[in-house]
Design a protein around this motif. Structure first.
Motif, short mmCIF file in Angstrom:
data_model
loop_
_atom_site.label_atom_id
_atom_site.label_comp_id
_atom_site.label_asym_id
_atom_site.label_seq_id
_atom_site.Cartn_x
_atom_site.Cartn_y
_atom_site.Cartn_z
N MET A 1 -7.75 -31.33 -31.05
CA MET A 1 -6.55 -31.22 -31.86
C MET A 1 -5.41 -31.94 -31.15
N ASP A 2 -4.64 -32.67 -31.92
CA ASP A 2 -3.48 -33.38 -31.39
C ASP A 2 -2.50 -32.35 -30.81
N SER A 3 -1.92 -32.67 -29.65
CA SER A 3 -1.06 -31.71 -28.96
C SER A 3 0.17 -31.34 -29.78
N LYS A 4 0.66 -32.27 -30.62
CA LYS A 4 1.83 -31.95 -31.45
C LYS A 4 1.50 -30.81 -32.41
N TYR A 5 0.33 -30.89 -33.01
CA TYR A 5 -0.07 -29.86 -33.96
C TYR A 5 -0.37 -28.55 -33.25
N ARG A 6 -1.03 -28.64 -32.09
CA ARG A 6 -1.32 -27.43 -31.32
C ARG A 6 -0.03 -26.73 -30.92
N ASP A 7 0.94 -27.51 -30.42
CA ASP A 7 2.21 -26.92 -30.01
C ASP A 7 2.96 -26.33 -31.20
N GLY A 8 2.86 -26.98 -32.34
CA GLY A 8 3.48 -26.46 -33.55
C GLY A 8 2.86 -25.13 -33.96
N ILE A 9 1.54 -25.05 -33.87
CA ILE A 9 0.85 -23.81 -34.22
C ILE A 9 1.26 -22.69 -33.26
N LEU A 10 1.35 -23.01 -31.97
CA LEU A 10 1.78 -22.01 -30.99
C LEU A 10 3.20 -21.53 -31.27
N ALA A 11 4.09 -22.46 -31.63
CA ALA A 11 5.48 -22.10 -31.94
C ALA A 11 5.54 -21.24 -33.20
N VAL A 12 4.73 -21.56 -34.20
CA VAL A 12 4.70 -20.75 -35.42
C VAL A 12 4.16 -19.36 -35.13
N ILE A 13 3.13 -19.26 -34.29
CA ILE A 13 2.58 -17.96 -33.92
C ILE A 13 3.65 -17.12 -33.20
N ALA A 14 4.34 -17.73 -32.25
CA ALA A 14 5.37 -17.00 -31.51
C ALA A 14 6.50 -16.58 -32.43
N SER A 15 6.94 -17.48 -33.30
CA SER A 15 8.02 -17.16 -34.24
C SER A 15 7.59 -16.04 -35.19
N GLY A 16 6.39 -16.16 -35.73
CA GLY A 16 5.88 -15.13 -36.63
C GLY A 16 5.78 -13.78 -35.96
N ALA A 17 5.34 -13.78 -34.71
CA ALA A 17 5.23 -12.52 -33.97
C ALA A 17 6.61 -11.91 -33.71
N LEU A 18 7.59 -12.75 -33.40
CA LEU A 18 8.95 -12.24 -33.19
C LEU A 18 9.52 -11.64 -34.47
N ILE A 19 9.35 -12.35 -35.56
CA ILE A 19 9.87 -11.85 -36.84
C ILE A 19 9.11 -10.59 -37.26
#
Length: 131
Positions: A1-19
């Motif tokens: 997986m391209d690192s941009k997409y992986r990092d985006g998925i990680l950021a979405v997971i963290a944001s979703g968990a915070l919300i």
């Protein structure tokens, strides 16, 4: 997986968990987070946005070293968990500005990733290259 997409998925997971944590703690525990007012306060937002830019510039300063560290799954997992724990602690401790800074920093990072995907390059790279 391209690192941009992986990092985006990680950021979405963290944001979703915070919300998700904010919603759960507000309804289940009765924690008064006053997030509506704090989310739209300028200084925590600026801390999050400029903090993200500072971290990104530090990472761009030595990209080989950063990539060697960040490519480890344990580092990626630990980073996401640290953000979630910090955000949860901030909510439970009634320190909304830390939670807000984390959310704005993650949002700014997602916007940066979208720009990188569209342009094909990181616009912050110019700041590091001009040294």
């Amino acid at each position: 997986m391209d690192s941009k997409y992986r990092d985006g998925i990680l950021a979405v997971i963290a944001s979703g968990a915070l919300i998700g944590a904010a919603l759960i703690l507000k309804t289940e525990s009765g924690v008064n987070t006053e997030l509506t007012a704090t989310i739209f306060t300028i200084w925590p937002a600026m801390i999050g946005i400029f903090g993200m830019i500072a971290i990104e510039l530090i990472c761009l300063y030595n990209p080989n070293r950063t990539q060697a560290i960040w490519s480890r799954r344990s580092i990626q997992f630990s980073s996401v968990i640290l953000v979630i724990i910090t955000g949860g602690f901030a909510l439970v401790s009634d320190i909304q500005w830390i939670f807000t800074a984390l959310v704005w920093g993650l949002t700014a990072y997602l916007i940066l990733l979208i720009i990188v995907i569209v342009l094909g390059t990181n616009p912050l790279l110019r700041l590091v290259s001009s040294r």
